[in-house]
Design a protein around this motif. Structure first.
Motif, PDB file in Angstrom:
ATOM      1  N   ILE A  44       0.838  -1.208   0.000  1.00 52.51           N
ATOM      2  CA  ILE A  44       0.000   0.000   0.000  1.00 52.51           C
ATOM      3  C   ILE A  44       0.871   1.255   0.000  1.00 52.51           C
ATOM      4  CG2 ILE A  44      -1.618   1.350   1.405  1.00 52.51           C
ATOM      5  CD1 ILE A  44      -2.918  -1.361   2.163  1.00 52.51           C
ATOM      6  N   ALA A  45       1.934   1.257   0.805  1.00 58.67           N
ATOM      7  CA  ALA A  45       2.836   2.412   0.848  1.00 58.67           C
ATOM      8  C   ALA A  45       3.454   2.667  -0.523  1.00 58.67           C
ATOM      9  CB  ALA A  45       3.924   2.195   1.901  1.00 58.67           C
ATOM     10  N   HIS A  46       3.875   1.595  -1.201  1.00 60.78           N
ATOM     11  CA  HIS A  46       4.464   1.762  -2.535  1.00 60.78           C
ATOM     12  C   HIS A  46       3.418   2.255  -3.534  1.00 60.78           C
ATOM     13  CE1 HIS A  46       7.493   1.099  -5.636  1.00 60.78           C
ATOM     14  NE2 HIS A  46       6.468   0.733  -6.399  1.00 60.78           N
ATOM     15  N   LEU A  47       2.240   1.671  -3.500  1.00 63.79           N
ATOM     16  CA  LEU A  47       1.181   2.084  -4.417  1.00 63.79           C
ATOM     17  C   LEU A  47       0.788   3.543  -4.197  1.00 63.79           C
ATOM     18  CD1 LEU A  47      -1.009  -1.123  -4.281  1.00 63.79           C
ATOM     19  CD2 LEU A  47       0.115  -0.218  -6.314  1.00 63.79           C
ATOM     20  N   GLU A  48       0.827   3.975  -2.954  1.00 65.77           N
ATOM     21  CA  GLU A  48       0.473   5.357  -2.622  1.00 65.77           C
ATOM     22  C   GLU A  48       1.473   6.338  -3.236  1.00 65.77           C
ATOM     23  OE1 GLU A  48      -1.439   6.841   1.463  1.00 65.77           O
ATOM     24  OE2 GLU A  48       0.681   6.342   1.626  1.00 65.77           O
ATOM     25  N   LYS A  49       2.765   5.956  -3.240  1.00 66.10           N
ATOM     26  CA  LYS A  49       3.811   6.831  -3.765  1.00 66.10           C
ATOM     27  C   LYS A  49       3.906   6.769  -5.287  1.00 66.10           C
ATOM     28  CE  LYS A  49       6.753   5.966   0.120  1.00 66.10           C
ATOM     29  NZ  LYS A  49       8.001   5.324   0.509  1.00 66.10           N
ATOM     30  N   THR A  50       4.052   5.543  -5.814  1.00 62.91           N
ATOM     31  CA  THR A  50       4.326   5.390  -7.248  1.00 62.91           C
ATOM     32  C   THR A  50       3.565   4.201  -7.818  1.00 62.91           C
ATOM     33  OG1 THR A  50       6.285   4.104  -6.697  1.00 62.91           O
ATOM     34  CG2 THR A  50       6.644   6.429  -7.199  1.00 62.91           C
ATOM     35  N   SER A  51       2.284   4.348  -8.022  1.00 65.70           N
ATOM     36  CA  SER A  51       1.491   3.244  -8.564  1.00 65.70           C
ATOM     37  C   SER A  51       1.778   3.011 -10.044  1.00 65.70           C
ATOM     38  CB  SER A  51      -0.004   3.499  -8.359  1.00 65.70           C
ATOM     39  OG  SER A  51      -0.406   4.653  -9.065  1.00 65.70           O
ATOM     40  N   GLU A  52       2.338   4.000 -10.730  1.00 59.55           N
ATOM     41  CA  GLU A  52       2.565   3.848 -12.172  1.00 59.55           C
ATOM     42  C   GLU A  52       3.692   2.874 -12.500  1.00 59.55           C
ATOM     43  OE1 GLU A  52       4.761   7.287 -10.534  1.00 59.55           O
ATOM     44  OE2 GLU A  52       2.630   6.898 -10.650  1.00 59.55           O
ATOM     45  N   ASP A  53       4.545   2.555 -11.538  1.00 61.33           N
ATOM     46  CA  ASP A  53       5.618   1.601 -11.835  1.00 61.33           C
ATOM     47  C   ASP A  53       5.289   0.175 -11.386  1.00 61.33           C
ATOM     48  OD1 ASP A  53       6.071   1.689  -9.091  1.00 61.33           O
ATOM     49  OD2 ASP A  53       8.243   1.833  -9.270  1.00 61.33           O
ATOM     50  N   VAL A  54       4.029  -0.074 -10.994  1.00 60.20           N
ATOM     51  CA  VAL A  54       3.626  -1.415 -10.580  1.00 60.20           C
ATOM     52  C   VAL A  54       3.158  -2.193 -11.804  1.00 60.20           C
ATOM     53  CG1 VAL A  54       2.032  -2.773  -9.167  1.00 60.20           C
ATOM     54  CG2 VAL A  54       3.056  -0.684  -8.249  1.00 60.20           C
ATOM     55  N   LEU A  55       3.736  -3.362 -11.974  1.00 56.03           N
ATOM     56  CA  LEU A  55       3.439  -4.215 -13.114  1.00 56.03           C
ATOM     57  C   LEU A  55       2.274  -5.157 -12.833  1.00 56.03           C
ATOM     58  CD1 LEU A  55       4.367  -5.310 -15.898  1.00 56.03           C
ATOM     59  CD2 LEU A  55       5.865  -6.847 -14.649  1.00 56.03           C
ATOM     60  N   LEU A  56       2.225  -5.687 -11.609  1.00 60.85           N
ATOM     61  CA  LEU A  56       1.300  -6.772 -11.299  1.00 60.85           C
ATOM     62  C   LEU A  56       1.087  -6.846  -9.799  1.00 60.85           C
ATOM     63  CD1 LEU A  56       0.058  -9.362 -12.777  1.00 60.85           C
ATOM     64  CD2 LEU A  56       2.122 -10.515 -12.048  1.00 60.85           C
ATOM     65  N   CYS A  57      -0.128  -7.220  -9.399  1.00 64.73           N
ATOM     66  CA  CYS A  57      -0.447  -7.440  -7.991  1.00 64.73           C
ATOM     67  C   CYS A  57      -0.912  -8.886  -7.846  1.00 64.73           C
ATOM     68  CB  CYS A  57      -1.539  -6.476  -7.544  1.00 64.73           C
ATOM     69  SG  CYS A  57      -2.051  -6.691  -5.830  1.00 64.73           S
ATOM     70  N   VAL A  58      -0.360  -9.585  -6.868  1.00 69.24           N
ATOM     71  CA  VAL A  58      -0.718 -10.981  -6.616  1.00 69.24           C
ATOM     72  C   VAL A  58      -1.393 -11.042  -5.249  1.00 69.24           C
ATOM     73  CG1 VAL A  58       0.113 -13.349  -6.416  1.00 69.24           C
ATOM     74  CG2 VAL A  58       1.269 -11.752  -7.959  1.00 69.24           C
ATOM     75  N   LEU A  59      -2.628 -11.543  -5.246  1.00 69.87           N
ATOM     76  CA  LEU A  59      -3.409 -11.634  -4.011  1.00 69.87           C
ATOM     77  C   LEU A  59      -3.868 -13.061  -3.776  1.00 69.87           C
ATOM     78  CD1 LEU A  59      -5.750  -8.523  -4.397  1.00 69.87           C
ATOM     79  CD2 LEU A  59      -3.848  -8.777  -2.822  1.00 69.87           C
ATOM     80  N   PRO A  60      -3.635 -13.589  -2.578  1.00 72.04           N
ATOM     81  CA  PRO A  60      -4.167 -14.919  -2.257  1.00 72.04           C
ATOM     82  C   PRO A  60      -5.618 -14.813  -1.819  1.00 72.04           C
ATOM     83  CG  PRO A  60      -2.861 -14.118  -0.430  1.00 72.04           C
ATOM     84  CD  PRO A  60      -2.772 -13.074  -1.523  1.00 72.04           C
ATOM     85  N   LEU A  61      -6.295 -15.939  -1.832  1.00 71.80           N
ATOM     86  CA  LEU A  61      -7.652 -15.979  -1.299  1.00 71.80           C
ATOM     87  C   LEU A  61      -7.606 -15.655   0.184  1.00 71.80           C
ATOM     88  CD1 LEU A  61      -8.994 -19.288  -2.897  1.00 71.80           C
ATOM     89  CD2 LEU A  61      -9.637 -16.952  -3.493  1.00 71.80           C
ATOM     90  N   THR A  62      -8.611 -14.945   0.669  1.00 69.29           N
ATOM     91  CA  THR A  62      -8.665 -14.667   2.110  1.00 69.29           C
ATOM     92  C   THR A  62      -9.409 -15.795   2.800  1.00 69.29           C
ATOM     93  OG1 THR A  62     -10.643 -13.321   1.790  1.00 69.29           O
ATOM     94  CG2 THR A  62      -8.544 -12.166   1.878  1.00 69.29           C
ATOM     95  N   ARG A  63      -9.025 -16.028   4.021  1.00 68.95           N
ATOM     96  CA  ARG A  63      -9.659 -17.093   4.804  1.00 68.95           C
ATOM     97  C   ARG A  63     -11.050 -16.651   5.241  1.00 68.95           C
ATOM     98  NH1 ARG A  63      -5.545 -20.687   6.396  1.00 68.95           N
ATOM     99  NH2 ARG A  63      -3.504 -19.776   6.238  1.00 68.95           N
ATOM    100  N   PRO A  64     -12.006 -17.576   5.244  1.00 69.41           N
ATOM    101  CA  PRO A  64     -13.334 -17.232   5.760  1.00 69.41           C
ATOM    102  C   PRO A  64     -13.230 -16.787   7.222  1.00 69.41           C
ATOM    103  CG  PRO A  64     -13.374 -19.355   4.648  1.00 69.41           C
ATOM    104  CD  PRO A  64     -11.934 -18.934   4.750  1.00 69.41           C
ATOM    105  N   GLY A  65     -13.953 -15.744   7.554  1.00 72.27           N
ATOM    106  CA  GLY A  65     -13.941 -15.244   8.924  1.00 72.27           C
ATOM    107  C   GLY A  65     -12.911 -14.162   9.175  1.00 72.27           C
ATOM    108  N   ASP A  66     -12.049 -13.889   8.204  1.00 71.04           N
ATOM    109  CA  ASP A  66     -11.030 -12.844   8.369  1.00 71.04           C
ATOM    110  C   ASP A  66     -11.527 -11.578   7.673  1.00 71.04           C
ATOM    111  OD1 ASP A  66      -8.768 -11.347   8.761  1.00 71.04           O
ATOM    112  OD2 ASP A  66      -7.406 -12.739   7.762  1.00 71.04           O
ATOM    113  N   ALA A  67     -12.479 -10.908   8.313  1.00 74.02           N
ATOM    114  CA  ALA A  67     -13.156  -9.762   7.696  1.00 74.02           C
ATOM    115  C   ALA A  67     -12.207  -8.599   7.432  1.00 74.02           C
ATOM    116  CB  ALA A  67     -14.314  -9.306   8.570  1.00 74.02           C
ATOM    117  N   ALA A  68     -11.288  -8.329   8.349  1.00 76.02           N
ATOM    118  CA  ALA A  68     -10.379  -7.194   8.180  1.00 76.02           C
ATOM    119  C   ALA A  68      -9.503  -7.367   6.944  1.00 76.02           C
ATOM    120  CB  ALA A  68      -9.519  -7.022   9.424  1.00 76.02           C
TER     121      ALA A  68
END
Length: 161
Positions: A44-68
């Motif tokens: 998030i800190a990197h995206l806030e500063k320089t989102s234009e140099d981000v090539l790809l974001c990799v996100l895993p599935l979130t566990r059920p019950g982990d609302a935050a």
């Protein structure tokens, strides 16, 4: 990344069973080149500063019950979508942590990684108005993202062990 017109032949040629290996290779290469940022707050800190140099974001599935974590992930996905950053969802935060080189805090609990972003290789000599060239695996993942943009639910890439 602008999506103008999908090439249906290109989409049909993507071998979805080999995408996990492509993700693993891209993460490994980015780590070696110091273009890999792991963890929600650093990403998030990197995206806030320089989102234009981000090539790809990799996100895993979130566990059920982990609302935050789920809410943070949804907001991160929305940010990436608005900024034309491809998001690849993977099946395991533990495998993602392993590929990122994260160590477990405790011996009885494996390390987890809530997200990873890969930045562009800005060291490559290019003209000022062009993005650096993508590796074949990076291009394959970008094509997969474009080809599955309208699929619901979003496809999950299974990472190899």
């Amino acid at each position: 990344m602008c999506i103008l017109k999908l090439n249906s032949n290109k989409c049909k040629m993507i071998n979805r069973s080999k995408l996990g290996s492509a993700v693993q290779g891209v993460l490994t290469q980015a780590k070696q080149e110091r273009r890999l940022i792991c963890g929600l707050l650093p990403a998030i800190a990197h995206l806030e500063k320089t989102s234009e140099d981000v090539l790809l974001c990799v996100l895993p599935l979130t566990r059920p019950g982990d609302a935050a974590t789920h809410m943070q992930t949804v907001l991160l996905q929305a940010f990436c979508y608005e900024n034309y950053i491809p998001v690849i969802q993977v099946d395991s935060s533990e495998k993602l942590a392993q590929y990122c080189g994260l160590a477990a805090d405790r011996k009885d609990k494996p390390a987890e990684c809530p997200c990873a972003i890969i930045t562009k290789d800005l060291d490559v000599a290019i003209e000022a108005d062009q993005d650096p060239p993508l590796s074949p695996s990076e291009q394959e993942l970008a094509d997969f993202y474009e080809c599955t943009l309208e699929e619901f639910p979003r496809p999950i890439v299974e990472l190899p062990r």
